[in-house]
Design an enzyme around this catalytic site. Sequence first.
Site, PDB file in Angstrom:
ATOM      1  N   SER A  15       0.843  -1.187   0.000  1.00 46.75           N
ATOM      2  CA  SER A  15       0.000   0.000   0.000  1.00 46.75           C
ATOM      3  C   SER A  15       0.891   1.255   0.000  1.00 46.75           C
ATOM      4  O   SER A  15       1.704   1.419  -0.896  1.00 46.75           O
ATOM      5  CB  SER A  15      -0.959  -0.034   1.199  1.00 46.75           C
ATOM      6  OG  SER A  15      -1.952   0.944   1.070  1.00 46.75           O
ATOM      7  N   HIS A  52      -8.143  -4.839  -1.149  1.00 50.97           N
ATOM      8  CA  HIS A  52      -6.854  -4.229  -0.826  1.00 50.97           C
ATOM      9  C   HIS A  52      -5.998  -5.144   0.048  1.00 50.97           C
ATOM     10  O   HIS A  52      -4.782  -4.970   0.117  1.00 50.97           O
ATOM     11  CB  HIS A  52      -7.076  -2.882  -0.134  1.00 50.97           C
ATOM     12  CG  HIS A  52      -5.831  -2.077  -0.005  1.00 50.97           C
ATOM     13  ND1 HIS A  52      -5.011  -1.787  -1.078  1.00 50.97           N
ATOM     14  CD2 HIS A  52      -5.239  -1.489   1.076  1.00 50.97           C
ATOM     15  CE1 HIS A  52      -3.979  -1.058  -0.673  1.00 50.97           C
ATOM     16  NE2 HIS A  52      -4.090  -0.879   0.628  1.00 50.97           N
TER      17      HIS A  52
END
Length: 711
Positions: free
Chosen positions: A570, A685
């Site tokens: 991320s 994610h």
Amino acid sequence: MSKPLFYSLKNISRKKISLKTGQYCLYFLFLFSLNQSVISSDLDPYLWLEEVEGEKSLAWVEEQNEETFTRYTQSNAFKKKYERIKKELNDDERIPSAYYQNGEMYNFWRDEKNVRGIWRKTSFKSYLKDEPIWENILDIDQLAKDEGINWLYKGADCLAPEYKRCLIRLSDGGTDAVTIREFDLKEKKFVKDGFNTYPSKQNASWVNEDQILIGADFGEGSMNESGYPMQVKLWNRGESLEEAKIFFSGSYEKIFNFPFVSIRPDGKYYGIIEGPTFFSEVLHLFDGEKLIKINLPQMIDIHGFFNESLILSIEEDWEIFKSGSLLEINVNSLLANSIDESDVKIIFEPDGQRFISGVSIGKHQLMVSMLENVNGKITRFMKKDDRWDSKDIEGFQNSTMNIYGQDVWSDNSFISVSNFLEPSSIYHASDGADYKKIKSRKNSIDPEKYRVEQNFVSSSDGTSIPYFLISRKGINLDGKNPTILYGYGGFQISKPPSYLGGSIAEYWLNSGGVYVVSNIRGGGEYGPAWHQSALKENRQRAYDDFIAIAIDLIEEGITSKDHLGIEGRSNGGLLVGATFTQRPDLFNAVICGVPLLDMYRYDKLLAGASWVDEYGDPDNPEEWEYIRKYSPYQNLKKGTEYPEVFFYTSTKDDRVHPGHARKMAKKMTDMGSPIVYYENTEGGHAGTSNIDQFSFLLALQLAYLEDKLMN
């Protein structure tokens, strides 16, 4: 004012920046002369990879996955490692993580049989036993099979204090977009014609049994530029969602609007928390007739209500109150918007040694997680008359303590205690003070084999940066130890010591490697200032800190360029991306997971616009000037020898666009730089959606790291 040239080139519709068009054009020409390829997205030959489900892009993904599988997954060694990891992660002796609700313990459990998982409960008395007797509530595998949808469980919000009805969040494949369904907890079934929604990024909270506040995609004009709800409705039972009246409407440019409801024994309050930026909050509180915008500083973190007072922490100095303080303000003063210094009580004020990392509000106490030199502590705060008394929870030296849970309708509270080499143990207290161990996890790491040390290194500007080094005892300082340096460094997220079992670190250590956890600027290890020191134009400081640690590891003889790898996901993916493009000479392996990489277009992709206050706005020429210096995608240079990077992402990631990893990987291969690429078709994610997928990804990463750093 006519649309500036930048907007035409990027084909976007963001808010205009207050500069004259002529100034834009002159500045554009200047930047264009510096680097034509970084200005116009029309010149980006890889935009087709941003088509998430495009036929051409998915064919490319499949081709890359096949190359990776052929290279790493065919050996018996890989298959054994994958099966070993999966077996350990599915171990029935894991702690069944649970939360206390209405006298019972609720747990969501996944294993080989329950791949998607099962929501279940047991009595508190039963939970204390080695083998609790569980009562199944909702089988997500069966639900997915019955409905033909790849449902993943995202949590449940049950209405206090009876806890008869719940709002269950379900995601198709792991996306942030969810479907909300009302569930009857007693009957163990969904409520027909209840509060049931369609998929979108949404938030909902109970007001009472017949009303909820909900922010969702209500159609055109209801979502902001970050892809989050701009409007919140008050939905009455029996109405369709379309009929529900708008309770609050925000603006397109602001980041979020969350329903906020506090239902406690000492009162009920509700309203809206509006986010003008990612790091600011504005409270709108309902006074029984209307919403009132409360005049507070915006750099705050609202934690909830306690005995007719609002509990909040501040992220910047406010009047006489220091940044990082925990404060109490009477609700009546808030609603009257007549707050002066005498209305504000200080619960905690930072002293330069301890910094708040979390706040939990119980029935009679506050529990506050603190970081002291990057180690977690917990302090209890009790109100007596007009003052707050504090007491540390003691007896857990050399461990990180976290608040595991606290019930607002009783005095039950739970804490977890662990460190890098010792697994979590759960402790319970019914009076908030006398904590007794009720659960402990089997240790898959032999702590006698390893050592942990905290080191500090001076960054390029002289700031002292801490990092933790975990290794076997007695390693040779000959520069040959295979080493992974992990980092994040953003959004005020801290990385204190936590158990490494079940992670890539455990298996790396068992293979003889060294694992390093960095605490670079941009995180929250030393309070708001640590984070704010690496925002926007100062972002390079986080990368300089990370590079300084890498150099220190080499200079101290721990490892060398040939044996040093870096890992991040991320925002951490951006960290390692910026680092390996700036210093490709330092590393021989890079794991870059679900990353941001194209910082010229990040704010146009999915939730990217919400992070402008972290990184800066690439549409603003002055801010793009500093962003472009570190943006990994724009800083790839043909002819440079880069380490062979392992990129991984998820097709279903609707937070950080998979196009970041795809485009970077394709650009590198076209430049002649080999890469490894893996894209899971689900998982959101998180990158994976179940233990099996996580085990496979973990085995894949370990095979890559061993190939690059050990062989």
